[in-house]
Design a protein around this motif. Structure first.
Motif, PDB file in Angstrom:
ATOM      1  N   HIS A   1      51.527  64.805  63.889  1.00  0.00           N
ATOM      2  CA  HIS A   1      53.001  64.883  63.907  1.00  0.00           C
ATOM      3  C   HIS A   1      53.487  65.965  64.872  1.00  0.00           C
ATOM      4  N   LEU A   2      52.691  66.995  64.990  1.00  0.00           N
ATOM      5  CA  LEU A   2      53.063  68.071  65.928  1.00  0.00           C
ATOM      6  C   LEU A   2      52.951  67.565  67.373  1.00  0.00           C
ATOM      7  N   VAL A   3      51.871  66.822  67.647  1.00  0.00           N
ATOM      8  CA  VAL A   3      51.697  66.259  68.999  1.00  0.00           C
ATOM      9  C   VAL A   3      52.834  65.277  69.293  1.00  0.00           C
ATOM     10  N   ALA A   4      53.164  64.451  68.284  1.00  0.00           N
ATOM     11  CA  ALA A   4      54.243  63.469  68.488  1.00  0.00           C
ATOM     12  C   ALA A   4      55.562  64.191  68.766  1.00  0.00           C
ATOM     13  N   THR A   5      55.797  65.298  68.058  1.00  0.00           N
ATOM     14  CA  THR A   5      57.037  66.067  68.278  1.00  0.00           C
ATOM     15  C   THR A   5      57.054  66.632  69.700  1.00  0.00           C
ATOM     16  N   LEU A   6      55.904  67.112  70.154  1.00  0.00           N
ATOM     17  CA  LEU A   6      55.835  67.645  71.526  1.00  0.00           C
ATOM     18  C   LEU A   6      56.215  66.564  72.539  1.00  0.00           C
ATOM     19  N   HIS A   7      55.712  65.365  72.292  1.00  0.00           N
ATOM     20  CA  HIS A   7      56.012  64.262  73.216  1.00  0.00           C
ATOM     21  C   HIS A   7      57.472  63.840  73.118  1.00  0.00           C
ATOM     22  N   LYS A   8      57.893  63.547  71.878  1.00  0.00           N
ATOM     23  CA  LYS A   8      59.197  62.881  71.709  1.00  0.00           C
ATOM     24  C   LYS A   8      60.377  63.848  71.713  1.00  0.00           C
ATOM     25  N   VAL A   9      60.215  64.983  71.059  1.00  0.00           N
ATOM     26  CA  VAL A   9      61.360  65.894  70.940  1.00  0.00           C
ATOM     27  C   VAL A   9      61.401  66.873  72.117  1.00  0.00           C
TER      28      VAL A   9
END
Ligand SMILES: Nc1ncnc2c1ncn2[C@@H]1O[C@H](COP(=O)(O)OP(=O)(O)OP(=O)(O)O)[C@@H](O)[C@H]1O
Length: 742
Positions: A164-172
């Motif tokens: 979820h942290l990696v996804a946040t880095l990408h998306k947010v």
């Protein structure tokens, strides 16, 4: 005395043209000027004067004496007011060579036309281009420019982070590959080590500590609760930076809603902060002063669970201004005895500071991105070898310039630069660094009135069709500071006039130019100021203003591997040719000679300066504002560290010329006995001579510290005056009593 004075007839009466000759009749003033020229030609003027000698004359006096003295129609009565105060006092007797040559005839003290054939007065503006010190060429020494590669080809996925942290880095946050500093720092911090991190400005240091902190906190067992209180404490030197780091944590923590970030900063309501602390903040971001305030006055603040301490911009936070506050914070944290990870970060951490920091850290690992595999050093055979710790790294795509401008011309030169970039070019975003809050306010008002076509002051933005001015300094209300910070972050084009409160850490997107109108107090601060542009691999430019007496600062920068290229003042001023509002007396024709072009530029600069001076002298309020700004500038000038006093000494300032850069026609009297000026430039030369013999007073350590504190106060960095602090402390205690009884 007024040989080179620009005479402007303030009449706006329409001129009648002679249809046969296609010329309008000469006014009395013109006839008088013509007569004067003729008599000059007969008596003293050489008929076959070469263009080179004419050119020299222009250079000496700033006015071409052969040029027609044509009265000018003013743009508005308020701008070209009834003012006949002419030469600045300080000019008198200063440059006898410019005054005494027999060839130079002076206007009679009071020409018959001075009150005009129609009873109209003239405005005379003393020459901007006369009596200035010579401008030598800048010889920037050859240096070994140290470069740091910003990006790596490594992805965040490689770090074994929570998905979820990696996804946040990408998306947010829109980031995919790691920067060099992130690649080196994140794994080290995840392994539980302390670290001292140095990498260039705008290289992603915030995420370099933010990601490991979030990764650690989300994995804690038992799960983090609000009531645990602070688990990570992040200390930053300014309020805007606190807000920025807080916003970054808000984004990173999006998927981990049970972990609560919070910010404490001066200027915010203590009562609200106390309430938030009572509810529980897990990632606490604060300025040092405000955190100390809460440590002393807020019962609900507890550090028993703290596992991380981050000092961002650590060299600033560790320096004299905040040392005391930091000791209080460290004592409060150390009292709990829990194992804690400590991280210090900055673009300018020196070995001295790292050693100091190591006192409170356990076996810290030093990360210098420029050392090791990512480093590239541009070989320069002439350059002396440099110890890496002395050299600072500036972004590779930053174009650094310096312009040498005599004090008198500072104001028009800055105005010409702003017009060039923001009126005649597209999508330019400028930050202009100024040494005091009062000077920021003054320049904002002046530029809004004179450079903007339709000023409006309805919002934080002071706007015209093409110029959007913003300001940021420490004497503003916090709500306004925050609003300006957010607005300037989002705008596509604009000019932020600010003190060093904006020098550190702020990530303001798409800034194209950094202008240091007043030089920084050190090479370190230079690096941070220019670092507001060319961030994360982008392009950017910077311009440093120096007076001729300050040119040795170029060598100081070179000692830290910083090399500048020269921009010529004349080229900046030539931008005024694009603005018809400031056109000179004659009809400008682009086919005319280079000397005529130069003459026209000088006239336009003089017209602009006249507008500034008329605005300043229009009423007592604006006059006082200008004087106050000048005084604060002088006070700030006294706060350069002793190592730079040979370059920036108040005694080498020409008070009359400095006054001119605040739109003042004369050096004001009684600027404050504590401010000493160049005795040679002083009107009271006898007194001046005596003073000159005396060596400069040696300051005690206490005085030096108090000077430094004052400079922080002037620039609005989180420093507060003693009395202000006392008042606030008292208020805080009252609030505390109220909130505990409530
Ligand atoms: N890996 C990345 N990829 C793309 N952009 C990134 C990456 N990491 C950080 N950024 C962006 O780069 C910008 C600068 O980052 P940051 O403010 O952390 O720099 P800094 O090194 O702390 O600068 P300063 O020394 O001036 O404080 C920010 O807008 C941030 O979102």
């Amino acid at each position: 005395m007024a040989e080179d004075a620009l005479m402007i007839n303030i009449s706006s009466a329409p001129e009648k043209f002679n249809k046969k000759t296609n010329r309008r009749p000469l006014s009395t003033a013109e006839k008088w000027a013509q007569k004067k020229r003729e008599s000059k030609r007969k008596t003293v003027f050489e008929p076959q004067e070469s263009s080179a000698s004419k050119q020299r004359k222009i250079n000496q006096t700033g006015q071409q004496h052969t040029h027609k003295q044509k009265p000018q129609t003013p743009r508005s009565p308020s701008q070209r007011s009834n003012n006949r105060d002419t030469e600045e006092n300080a000019d008198q007797g200063e440059n006898s060579a410019a005054k005494s040559p027999s060839k130079v005839k002076t206007f009679p003290k009071k020409a018959p036309e001075e009150h005009g054939d129609h009873g109209r007065p003239f405005i005379k503006t003393s020459s901007l281009f006369r009596n200035n010190p010579e401008i030598p060429d800048v010889l920037s020494p050859a240096v070994n420019q140290v470069k740091e590669k910003v990006f790596t080809s490594n992805m965040f996925e490689e770090l074994n982070l929570h998905p979820h942290l990696v996804a946040t880095l990408h998306k947010v946050l829109n980031v995919t590959s790691m920067t060099s500093v992130q690649k080196k720092t994140i794994p080290l911090l995840l392994s539980g080590k302390d670290a001292v991190v140095r990498s260039q400005t705008g290289s992603g240091k915030t995420l370099a500590y933010g990601i490991p902190v979030v990764q650690f906190l989300q994995g804690m067992q038992p799960k983090v609760k609000r009531s645990d209180g602070p688990l990570a404490v992040v200390i930053v030197p300014t309020r805007e930076l606190a807000l920025q780091s807080f916003q970054m944590f808000q984004k990173l923590l999006k998927p981990f809603t049970w972990i609560v970030p919070g910010v404490l900063m001066g200027g915010e309501k203590r009562k609200a902060e106390k309430a938030r602390l009572r509810k529980g903040i897990n990632v606490l971001i604060s300025t040092p002063g405000r955190l100390v305030d809460h440590i002393k006055n807020t019962l609900s603040i507890a550090f028993s669970a703290v596992r991380w301490l981050i000092l961002d911009e650590a060299d600033r936070t560790l320096d004299l201004g905040f040392e005391k506050d930091l000791t209080v914070i460290l004592n409060a944290l150390n009292a709990t005895g829990l194992a804690r990870q400590n991280v210090l970060l900055s673009a300018t951490l020196t070995e001295g500071l790292s050693r100091l920091a190591s006192i409170s850290m356990k076996e810290p690992v030093t990360i210098h991105v420029s050392e090791g595999s990512e480093e590239t050093v541009e070989a320069c055979p002439q350059a002396a070898p440099q110890a890496l710790s002395d050299s600072y790294v500036v972004p590779e795509r930053l174009q650094q310039h310096v312009v040498v401008v005599p004090s008198k011309l500072h104001l028009v030169c800055l105005a010409a630069f702003i017009l060039a970039k923001c009126k005649f070019e597209q999508r330019q975003k400028l930050i202009v660094f100024i040494s005091s809050c009062e000077a920021v306010e003054f320049l904002l008002t002046l530029f809004t009135a004179i450079l903007c076509e339709k000023p409006s002051t309805t919002s934080t933005k002071h706007t015209s069709a093409s110029l959007n001015f913003y300001r940021l300094h420490g004497n503003m209300r916090q709500e306004e500071r925050t609003e300006v910070f957010q607005e300037f972050s989002q705008c596509k084009t604009g000019i932020l006039l600010c003190t060093d409160v904006a020098a550190r850490g702020l990530d303001l997107p798409q800034v194209t130019w950094i202008v240091q109108y007043n030089p920084p107090v050190s090479a370190v601060e230079y690096v941070h100021r220019v670092g507001r542009t060319a961030r994360i691999g982008a392009q950017g430019s910077s311009l440093l203003f120096l007076t001729p007496s300050e040119m040795a600062f170029v060598d100081v920068l070179a000692n830290h591997n910083i090399s500048l290229s020269e921009m010529k003042m004349e080229d900046i001023l030539a931008n005024l040719m694009k603005d018809e509002r400031f056109k000179g007396r004659g009809k400008w024709d682009s086919k005319r000679s280079a000397a005529a072009f130069e003459q026209e530029v000088r006239e336009r600069a003089t017209v602009l300066q006249t507008d500034f001076e008329n605005y300043v002298h229009a009423n007592n309020e604006s006059l006082q504002t200008a004087k106050c700004a000048l005084q604060s500038f002088l006070r700030a000038y006294t706060t350069y560290p002793s190592s730079l006093k040979h370059i920036f000494h108040i005694r080498s300032l020409h008070l009359g010329h400095a006054a001119k850069s605040f739109g003042l026609r004369d050096a004001p009297q009684g600027l404050g006995s504590s401010i000493t000026t160049n005795p040679a430039n002083s009107k009271d030369s006898k007194k001046g001579k005596d003073k000159a013999k005396r060596p400069p007073k040696k300051l005690t350590a206490k005085e030096r510290v108090s000077n430094l504190m004052r400079s922080e106060y002037l620039s609005g960095i989180d420093g507060e005056s003693k009395s202000k602090k006392k008042r606030k402390k008292k208020k805080g205690q009252e609030e505390e009593e109220q909130s505990t009884t409530a």
